[in-house]
Design a protein around this motif. Structure first.
Motif, PDB file in Angstrom:
ATOM      1  N   LEU A  82       0.859  -1.191   0.000  1.00  0.00           N
ATOM      2  CA  LEU A  82       0.000   0.000   0.000  1.00  0.00           C
ATOM      3  C   LEU A  82       0.896   1.243   0.000  1.00  0.00           C
ATOM      4  CD1 LEU A  82      -2.651  -1.066   2.646  1.00  0.00           C
ATOM      5  CD2 LEU A  82      -2.955  -0.942   0.178  1.00  0.00           C
ATOM      6  N   PRO A  83       1.578   1.504  -1.098  1.00  0.00           N
ATOM      7  CA  PRO A  83       2.489   2.652  -1.126  1.00  0.00           C
ATOM      8  C   PRO A  83       1.713   3.973  -1.162  1.00  0.00           C
ATOM      9  CG  PRO A  83       2.357   1.687  -3.288  1.00  0.00           C
ATOM     10  CD  PRO A  83       1.555   0.807  -2.380  1.00  0.00           C
ATOM     11  N   LEU A  84       2.359   5.009  -0.685  1.00  0.00           N
ATOM     12  CA  LEU A  84       1.785   6.353  -0.688  1.00  0.00           C
ATOM     13  C   LEU A  84       2.579   7.209  -1.668  1.00  0.00           C
ATOM     14  CD1 LEU A  84       1.463   6.619   3.165  1.00  0.00           C
ATOM     15  CD2 LEU A  84      -0.411   6.368   1.568  1.00  0.00           C
ATOM     16  N   LYS A  85       1.868   7.929  -2.528  1.00  0.00           N
ATOM     17  CA  LYS A  85       2.516   8.747  -3.539  1.00  0.00           C
ATOM     18  C   LYS A  85       2.624  10.183  -3.026  1.00  0.00           C
ATOM     19  CE  LYS A  85       2.100   7.894  -7.809  1.00  0.00           C
ATOM     20  NZ  LYS A  85       1.952   7.741  -9.235  1.00  0.00           N
ATOM     21  N   CYS A  86       3.799  10.762  -3.132  1.00  0.00           N
ATOM     22  CA  CYS A  86       4.011  12.156  -2.747  1.00  0.00           C
ATOM     23  C   CYS A  86       3.294  13.032  -3.771  1.00  0.00           C
ATOM     24  CB  CYS A  86       5.508  12.481  -2.723  1.00  0.00           C
ATOM     25  SG  CYS A  86       5.854  14.210  -2.345  1.00  0.00           S
ATOM     26  N   ASP A  87       2.476  13.972  -3.284  1.00  0.00           N
ATOM     27  CA  ASP A  87       1.703  14.789  -4.203  1.00  0.00           C
ATOM     28  C   ASP A  87       2.529  15.887  -4.875  1.00  0.00           C
ATOM     29  OD1 ASP A  87       2.012  16.177  -1.823  1.00  0.00           O
ATOM     30  OD2 ASP A  87       0.016  17.051  -1.870  1.00  0.00           O
ATOM     31  N   VAL A  88       3.782  16.047  -4.480  1.00  0.00           N
ATOM     32  CA  VAL A  88       4.628  17.066  -5.087  1.00  0.00           C
ATOM     33  C   VAL A  88       5.621  16.453  -6.076  1.00  0.00           C
ATOM     34  CG1 VAL A  88       6.223  18.956  -4.616  1.00  0.00           C
ATOM     35  CG2 VAL A  88       4.405  18.485  -3.010  1.00  0.00           C
ATOM     36  N   CYS A  89       6.403  15.475  -5.602  1.00  0.00           N
ATOM     37  CA  CYS A  89       7.417  14.882  -6.482  1.00  0.00           C
ATOM     38  C   CYS A  89       6.917  13.631  -7.202  1.00  0.00           C
ATOM     39  CB  CYS A  89       8.693  14.574  -5.713  1.00  0.00           C
ATOM     40  SG  CYS A  89       8.521  13.331  -4.416  1.00  0.00           S
ATOM     41  N   LYS A  90       5.708  13.168  -6.901  1.00  0.00           N
ATOM     42  CA  LYS A  90       5.034  12.052  -7.581  1.00  0.00           C
ATOM     43  C   LYS A  90       5.769  10.713  -7.471  1.00  0.00           C
ATOM     44  CE  LYS A  90       1.990  14.947  -9.272  1.00  0.00           C
ATOM     45  NZ  LYS A  90       1.022  15.415  -8.337  1.00  0.00           N
ATOM     46  N   GLN A  91       6.536  10.507  -6.404  1.00  0.00           N
ATOM     47  CA  GLN A  91       7.217   9.230  -6.199  1.00  0.00           C
ATOM     48  C   GLN A  91       6.475   8.437  -5.129  1.00  0.00           C
ATOM     49  OE1 GLN A  91      11.303  10.064  -5.263  1.00  0.00           O
ATOM     50  NE2 GLN A  91      11.819  10.588  -7.382  1.00  0.00           N
ATOM     51  N   ASP A  92       6.668   7.092  -5.150  1.00  0.00           N
ATOM     52  CA  ASP A  92       6.006   6.203  -4.202  1.00  0.00           C
ATOM     53  C   ASP A  92       6.902   5.978  -2.993  1.00  0.00           C
ATOM     54  OD1 ASP A  92       3.688   5.722  -5.772  1.00  0.00           O
ATOM     55  OD2 ASP A  92       4.894   4.424  -7.078  1.00  0.00           O
ATOM     56  N   LYS A 140       5.195   3.851   4.452  1.00  0.00           N
ATOM     57  CA  LYS A 140       4.560   4.660   5.499  1.00  0.00           C
ATOM     58  C   LYS A 140       5.567   5.451   6.328  1.00  0.00           C
ATOM     59  CE  LYS A 140       4.370   0.898   8.849  1.00  0.00           C
ATOM     60  NZ  LYS A 140       5.000   1.335  10.060  1.00  0.00           N
ATOM     61  N   ASP A 141       6.794   5.014   6.345  1.00  0.00           N
ATOM     62  CA  ASP A 141       7.817   5.710   7.135  1.00  0.00           C
ATOM     63  C   ASP A 141       8.412   6.911   6.406  1.00  0.00           C
ATOM     64  OD1 ASP A 141       7.511   3.880   9.198  1.00  0.00           O
ATOM     65  OD2 ASP A 141       8.999   2.509   8.320  1.00  0.00           O
ATOM     66  N   HIS A 142       8.310   6.958   5.091  1.00  0.00           N
ATOM     67  CA  HIS A 142       8.983   8.004   4.318  1.00  0.00           C
ATOM     68  C   HIS A 142       8.049   8.853   3.453  1.00  0.00           C
ATOM     69  CE1 HIS A 142      12.269   4.963   4.945  1.00  0.00           C
ATOM     70  NE2 HIS A 142      12.797   6.065   5.460  1.00  0.00           N
ATOM     71  N   PHE A 143       6.724   8.808   3.664  1.00  0.00           N
ATOM     72  CA  PHE A 143       5.839   9.540   2.767  1.00  0.00           C
ATOM     73  C   PHE A 143       5.752  11.034   3.090  1.00  0.00           C
ATOM     74  CE2 PHE A 143       2.847   8.796   6.128  1.00  0.00           C
ATOM     75  CZ  PHE A 143       1.947   9.838   6.055  1.00  0.00           C
ATOM     76  N   THR A 144       6.150  11.471   4.298  1.00  0.00           N
ATOM     77  CA  THR A 144       6.104  12.905   4.612  1.00  0.00           C
ATOM     78  C   THR A 144       7.233  13.628   3.888  1.00  0.00           C
ATOM     79  OG1 THR A 144       7.468  12.650   6.579  1.00  0.00           O
ATOM     80  CG2 THR A 144       5.078  12.495   6.882  1.00  0.00           C
ATOM     81  N   TYR A 145       7.036  14.940   3.676  1.00  0.00           N
ATOM     82  CA  TYR A 145       8.034  15.745   2.959  1.00  0.00           C
ATOM     83  C   TYR A 145       9.388  15.696   3.664  1.00  0.00           C
ATOM     84  CZ  TYR A 145       3.882  17.867   0.817  1.00  0.00           C
ATOM     85  OH  TYR A 145       2.706  18.080   0.166  1.00  0.00           O
ATOM     86  N   ALA A 146       9.374  15.826   4.978  1.00  0.00           N
ATOM     87  CA  ALA A 146      10.625  15.850   5.739  1.00  0.00           C
ATOM     88  C   ALA A 146      11.310  14.485   5.741  1.00  0.00           C
ATOM     89  CB  ALA A 146      10.352  16.295   7.166  1.00  0.00           C
ATOM     90  N   ALA A 147      10.541  13.393   5.767  1.00  0.00           N
ATOM     91  CA  ALA A 147      11.124  12.057   5.853  1.00  0.00           C
ATOM     92  C   ALA A 147      11.880  11.675   4.584  1.00  0.00           C
ATOM     93  CB  ALA A 147      10.045  11.016   6.151  1.00  0.00           C
ATOM     94  N   HIS A 148      11.388  12.086   3.414  1.00  0.00           N
ATOM     95  CA  HIS A 148      12.109  11.732   2.181  1.00  0.00           C
ATOM     96  C   HIS A 148      12.840  12.933   1.577  1.00  0.00           C
ATOM     97  CE1 HIS A 148       8.208  12.911   0.267  1.00  0.00           C
ATOM     98  NE2 HIS A 148       8.965  13.285  -0.755  1.00  0.00           N
ATOM     99  N   LYS A 149      12.926  14.012   2.365  1.00  0.00           N
ATOM    100  CA  LYS A 149      13.654  15.216   1.947  1.00  0.00           C
ATOM    101  C   LYS A 149      13.220  15.666   0.559  1.00  0.00           C
ATOM    102  CE  LYS A 149      17.611  13.978   4.764  1.00  0.00           C
ATOM    103  NZ  LYS A 149      17.551  12.563   5.000  1.00  0.00           N
ATOM    104  N   CYS A 150      11.922  15.887   0.422  1.00  0.00           N
ATOM    105  CA  CYS A 150      11.342  16.268  -0.860  1.00  0.00           C
ATOM    106  C   CYS A 150      11.916  17.613  -1.325  1.00  0.00           C
ATOM    107  CB  CYS A 150       9.823  16.354  -0.741  1.00  0.00           C
ATOM    108  SG  CYS A 150       9.004  16.628  -2.313  1.00  0.00           S
TER     109      CYS A 150
END
Length: 177
Positions: free
Chosen positions: A21-31, A34-44
């Motif tokens: 159940l991946p979550l897609k970032c609404d800004v950079c459009k990557q999957d 649950k641990d990395h879907f926030t902007y700060a967690a994946h350094k968007c």
């Protein structure tokens, strides 16, 4: 594996976890998982486009609008200098309604207006007989009668008391007018 095409791997370089159940970032459009879907967690890199926060004035607690490219601290400082409604040196007066009776300097928190002369009075002078009301000397209610009783200069005796029949006559004469 039975379902090799089911789920996606997390786009974070250090994770790469297979997530069903991946979550897609609404800004950079990557999957992401649950641990990395926030902007700060994946350094968007495009987080500034969506992560908009409105600063609040610490004095008046009103939101201060900040345009893109402006520094929030500078804008809040300008708000405090120009537009802020809070003034620490200026106290709001609580007792603002001054008594209209001559010689009385009392002030009240709430306005106590006379129904007959529309003046503003303190608690002691609120009844028409207590402030020498110009538009009528007859009390309007039982409370007014008690004020009339208190303002009489005659000593109280068995013959001088206000009876209920006297009150009834007063109210009947008032209604007939």
């Amino acid at each position: 594996m039975e379902f090799p095409d089911l789920g996606k791997h997390c786009a974070e370089e250090t994770c790469k976890q297979l997530d069903f159940l991946p979550l897609k970032c609404d800004v950079c459009k990557q999957d992401f998982c649950k641990d990395h879907f926030t902007y700060a967690a994946h350094k968007c890199p495009f987080a500034f486009m969506k992560d908009v926060q409105v600063p609040v004035c610490p004095l008046c607690n009103n939101p201060v609008p900040v345009k893109k490219g402006e520094i929030a601290d500078v804008v809040v400082g300008e708000h405090i200098d120009r537009d802020c409604k809070y003034h620490p040196g200026k106290k709001e007066k609580i007792f603002t309604y001054r008594c209209s009776k001559e010689g009385c300097k009392k002030k009240e928190m709430l306005q106590v207006a006379c129904d007959q002369c529309c003046g503003s009075f303190c608690i002691q002078h609120r009844h028409p007989l207590d402030h020498s009301c110009k538009r009528g000397s007859c009390p309007l209610s039982v409370a007014g009668c008690s004020a009339a009783r208190a303002s009489e200069s005659k000593p109280w005796g068995a013959l001088n008391t206000l009876s209920s029949s006297w009150l009834a006559q007063r109210f009947r004469s008032r209604v007939k007018r």
